[in-house]
Design a protein around this motif. Structure first.
Motif, PDB file in Angstrom:
ATOM      1  N   HIS A   1      -1.038  -8.630   0.362  1.00 13.41           N
ATOM      2  CA  HIS A   1      -0.348  -9.597   1.226  1.00 13.41           C
ATOM      3  C   HIS A   1      -0.899  -9.557   2.647  1.00 13.41           C
ATOM      4  O   HIS A   1      -0.489 -10.356   3.468  1.00 13.41           O
ATOM      5  CB  HIS A   1       1.159  -9.343   1.238  1.00 13.41           C
ATOM      6  CG  HIS A   1       1.522  -7.940   1.602  1.00 13.41           C
ATOM      7  ND1 HIS A   1       1.252  -6.874   0.782  1.00 13.41           N
ATOM      8  CD2 HIS A   1       2.118  -7.419   2.689  1.00 13.41           C
ATOM      9  CE1 HIS A   1       1.677  -5.764   1.351  1.00 13.41           C
ATOM     10  NE2 HIS A   1       2.204  -6.061   2.510  1.00 13.41           N
ATOM     11  N   LYS A   2      -1.813  -8.649   2.934  1.00 14.23           N
ATOM     12  CA  LYS A   2      -2.316  -8.559   4.303  1.00 14.23           C
ATOM     13  C   LYS A   2      -3.459  -9.555   4.504  1.00 14.23           C
ATOM     14  O   LYS A   2      -3.222 -10.676   4.924  1.00 14.23           O
ATOM     15  CB  LYS A   2      -2.719  -7.112   4.617  1.00 14.23           C
ATOM     16  CG  LYS A   2      -1.505  -6.181   4.639  1.00 14.23           C
ATOM     17  CD  LYS A   2      -1.771  -4.886   5.331  1.00 14.23           C
ATOM     18  CE  LYS A   2      -0.482  -4.166   5.677  1.00 14.23           C
ATOM     19  NZ  LYS A   2       0.132  -3.428   4.592  1.00 14.23           N
TER      20      LYS A   2
ATOM     21  N   THR B   1      -2.992   1.061  11.255  1.00  9.83           N
ATOM     22  CA  THR B   1      -1.955   0.046  11.431  1.00  9.83           C
ATOM     23  C   THR B   1      -1.987  -0.605  12.810  1.00  9.83           C
ATOM     24  O   THR B   1      -1.990  -1.825  12.919  1.00  9.83           O
ATOM     25  CB  THR B   1      -0.573   0.680  11.204  1.00  9.83           C
ATOM     26  OG1 THR B   1      -0.629   1.365   9.967  1.00  9.83           O
ATOM     27  CG2 THR B   1       0.528  -0.349  11.192  1.00  9.83           C
TER      28      THR B   1
ATOM     29  N   SER C   1       0.809  -1.224   0.000  1.00  7.50           N
ATOM     30  CA  SER C   1       0.000   0.000   0.000  1.00  7.50           C
ATOM     31  C   SER C   1       0.843   1.275   0.000  1.00  7.50           C
ATOM     32  O   SER C   1       0.347   2.328  -0.370  1.00  7.50           O
ATOM     33  CB  SER C   1      -0.920   0.007   1.210  1.00  7.50           C
ATOM     34  OG  SER C   1      -1.982  -0.880   0.976  1.00  7.50           O
ATOM     35  N   THR C   2       2.086   1.178   0.414  1.00  9.40           N
ATOM     36  CA  THR C   2       2.952   2.366   0.372  1.00  9.40           C
ATOM     37  C   THR C   2       2.940   2.966  -1.029  1.00  9.40           C
ATOM     38  O   THR C   2       2.849   4.179  -1.201  1.00  9.40           O
ATOM     39  CB  THR C   2       4.403   1.985   0.762  1.00  9.40           C
ATOM     40  OG1 THR C   2       4.368   1.413   2.069  1.00  9.40           O
ATOM     41  CG2 THR C   2       5.325   3.179   0.754  1.00  9.40           C
TER      42      THR C   2
ATOM     43  N   ASP D   1      -6.611   5.069   2.775  1.00 11.03           N
ATOM     44  CA  ASP D   1      -5.610   4.034   2.986  1.00 11.03           C
ATOM     45  C   ASP D   1      -6.348   2.832   3.581  1.00 11.03           C
ATOM     46  O   ASP D   1      -6.525   2.726   4.789  1.00 11.03           O
ATOM     47  CB  ASP D   1      -4.519   4.544   3.933  1.00 11.03           C
ATOM     48  CG  ASP D   1      -3.480   3.471   4.230  1.00 11.03           C
ATOM     49  OD1 ASP D   1      -3.653   2.327   3.754  1.00 11.03           O
ATOM     50  OD2 ASP D   1      -2.500   3.771   4.939  1.00 11.03           O
TER      51      ASP D   1
HETATM   52  C1  LIG Z   1      -2.743   1.280   7.320  1.00 10.02           C
HETATM   53  C2  LIG Z   1      -1.508   0.921   6.545  1.00 10.02           C
HETATM   54  N1  LIG Z   1      -1.195   1.624   5.460  1.00 10.02           N
HETATM   55  C3  LIG Z   1      -0.122   1.351   4.725  1.00 10.02           C
HETATM   56  C4  LIG Z   1       0.716   0.323   5.054  1.00 10.02           C
HETATM   57  C5  LIG Z   1       1.900   0.059   4.209  1.00 10.02           C
HETATM   58  O1  LIG Z   1       1.711  -1.075   3.529  1.00 10.02           O
HETATM   59  P1  LIG Z   1       2.919  -1.830   2.840  1.00 10.02           P
HETATM   60  O2  LIG Z   1       3.888  -2.151   3.929  1.00 10.02           O
HETATM   61  O3  LIG Z   1       2.205  -2.973   2.269  1.00 10.02           O
HETATM   62  O4  LIG Z   1       3.492  -0.915   1.832  1.00 10.02           O
HETATM   63  C6  LIG Z   1       0.439  -0.454   6.189  1.00 10.02           C
HETATM   64  C7  LIG Z   1       1.310  -1.566   6.589  1.00 10.02           C
HETATM   65  O5  LIG Z   1       1.223  -2.121   7.632  1.00 10.02           O
HETATM   66  C8  LIG Z   1      -0.712  -0.146   6.947  1.00 10.02           C
HETATM   67  O6  LIG Z   1      -1.025  -0.834   8.040  1.00 10.02           O
END
Ligand SMILES: Cc1ncc(COP(=O)(O)O)c(C=O)c1O
Length: 509
Positions: free
Chosen positions: A355-356, A263, A124-125, A309
């Motif tokens: 992947h989550k 998160t 998601s980043t 997000d």
């Molecule tokens: C709410 C949220 N946004 C973004 C991310 C980033 O995701 P990634 O590590 O898959 O890039 C995370 C990762 O834990 C997350 O919990």
């Protein structure tokens, strides 16, 4: 140099992997890989600490692992890189477009409201970065894909005489993932705090405007650096409204990044409610819809951009909503189900990690928006034969196959049952922990429909065994260390029982 007291050594002997000028013997290589694999298998069995599913068996990935599959360019244009899975990618995107109530694409001639998206190479980043980049450029008045004329990526237009009208200001809550904070830095987007510090503004929030339990330790020069969260970790809408109004009244377009499954606390911002509350403010300051002028042409644009997000929540909460509607699960009393998708909540872009909740051997995910919000790419490379509409260049084509295998072998009923199973196990685990925590020392907490259970940090051997994440929060103005466990799809009753037993043995309660 500052010493990191939390730094851990990798528990597998590093010398096993050293590469020298001579090739390694087969025996050494086998031993190195076997050691690594044994360590991973042990950790995988007890994996409770992060929001990733850690058990799957994708046949499809194994079948295609000896081919370089690359989805470079736009998912809807095949391009010259013929070994791609765009046909699969489109099927996956359509599934999520339906799930998130976006408008399905008209294949003959794409319409402005139709969805557009792509499967990410990162998690998601990447989608957060791309959503905020698109939001910034859209609000700064750069050209869109749907504008016929105009130079690529070039800023144009005057909205009004107000000097701030093409200067977006960003808002996001205290519980936001660090990728959003990083995006602000990389993309040089001003947050409301940055702008307040530059201009020397006085905060519109008085102490009574902050939510119950808010610690003044989060304040700097009288301002909160991020929008305060309520006690569950969701964005505190009354404070958001005041902050937005303050900057909207100065003519700034508004860029908000919401969380749908934060998160640490797994909190859901109620984006539907935020939209209803903010709409009159946006209308009052001419930001709900506005006109950009270029020579004699006038273009309609929103003066706000909502990014969601939804790294974790966007993938399974729609199934929880369906379960609630069909009575398969109950809503906690007085809980308003948080709305978030593309229908009627002012959402411009959304991210989700594959992947989550789903689970994948490598990071992946989805970015989704509408065709009318796509920015014109800065170049049109003939080289790949497909428009450069995504964030990166090369895109991993295996991810589309993983998504496809997962989605094509489940009915909607099965998706609903799996989401309900996780929710019920999370409820039960929380209850069992609470029953043991007679003295309240564990500071246990869980939000409605969150798969995360927060607790005081257990001892280090438990942190290592279950791969727990750590975080510091202020409790009554005292910095306190917390951990969380996540009840993902691979978590079983047996692992939970073992975890609780380990806590008891360590005198945790
Ligand atoms: C709410 C949220 N946004 C973004 C991310 C980033 O995701 P990634 O590590 O898959 O890039 C995370 C990762 O834990 C997350 O919990």
């Amino acid at each position: 140099m500052k010493k990191n007291s939390d730094k851990k050594n990798f528990p597998v002997e590093e010398n096993l992997f050293k590469i020298g000028s001579q090739k390694m013997s087969q025996e050494s290589r086998d031993r190195a890989l076997e050691t690594l694999s044994n360590y991973f298998r042990k950790q995988q069995k007890n994996f409770l600490g992060y929001q990733v599913n850690n058990s799957f068996d994708y046949k499809i990935a194994k079948e295609f692992f000896d081919i370089h599959i690359n989805n470079v360019g736009d998912p809807f244009v095949h391009g010259n890189m013929t070994i791609n899975t765009k046909v699969v990618e489109k099927a996956v995107l359509e599934f999520y477009a339906k799930l998130w109530r976006n408008t399905l694409r008209h294949e003959e001639s794409v319409e402005e409201d139709d969805y557009w998206g792509y499967i990410l190479s990162m998690g998601s980043t990447e989608a957060n970065m791309f959503g905020l980049l698109s939001g910034r450029d859209y609000l700064e008045g750069k050209h869109l894909l749907i504008d016929d004329e105009g130079k690529r990526g070039v800023k144009f237009g005057v909205v009004s005489e107000n000097k701030n009208s093409l200067h977006p200001i960003a808002f996001f809550s205290q519980d936001t993932h660090y990728s959003i904070v990083k995006a602000m830095e990389v993309l040089k987007i001003d947050t409301f705090f940055d702008e307040a510090m530059k201009q020397g503004y006085k905060s519109p929030l008085e102490m009574e405007d902050y939510p119950v339990g808010f610690s003044s330790k989060y304040l700097e020069n009288g301002w909160c650096k991020e929008v305060p969260s309520d006690e569950n970790g969701a964005i505190y809408i009354p404070a958001l409204k005041k902050l937005v109004e303050f900057f909207a009244s100065k003519g700034h377009p508004i860029l908000i990044s919401f969380n749908y499954g934060s998160t640490f606390k797994g909190a859901y911002d109620n984006i539907g409610e935020a939209f209803s509350e903010l709409k009159p403010i946006l209308e009052k300051y001419g930001l709900f819809s506005r006109k950009l002028k270029v020579d004699d042409e006038v273009y309609d644009r929103d003066g706000f951009w909502f990014h969601v997000d939804g790294a974790l929540g966007a993938s399974y909460m729609p199934f929880i909503e369906k379960a609630l509607k069909s009575g398969k699960i109950t809503n906690p009393e007085n809980y308003k189900f948080p709305e978030f998708d593309f229908i009627g909540h002012g959402v411009h872009s959304l991210s989700m990690s594959g992947h989550k909740y789903m689970g994948s051997p490598f990071p992946t995910g989805i970015y989704m928006t509408r065709h009318k919000y796509q920015l014109k790419p800065v170049d049109n490379p003939m080289y790949i034969g497909s428009p450069d509409t995504t964030f990166a260049g090369s895109r991993n084509g295996l991810s589309a196959l993983i998504f496809w295998e997962y989605l094509s072998e489940r009915s909607e009923e099965e998706h609903i049952s799996e989401a309900v199973r996780c929710e019920l196990l999370a409820r039960r685990t929380f209850k069992e922990l609470k029953e043991r925590d007679k003295r309240g020392v564990a500071m246990l907490n869980r939000n409605p429909f969150s798969l995360s259970i927060r607790m005081k940090l257990p001892e280090e051997s438990i942190v290592e065994k279950y791969s727990l994440a750590k975080e510091v929060f202020f409790v009554k103005n005292r910095a306190t260390k917390f951990a969380h466990i996540y009840i993902m799809r691979h978590v079983t009753d047996e692992v939970i029982s073992e975890f609780i037993e380990d806590l008891e043995k360590s005198n945790y309660f």
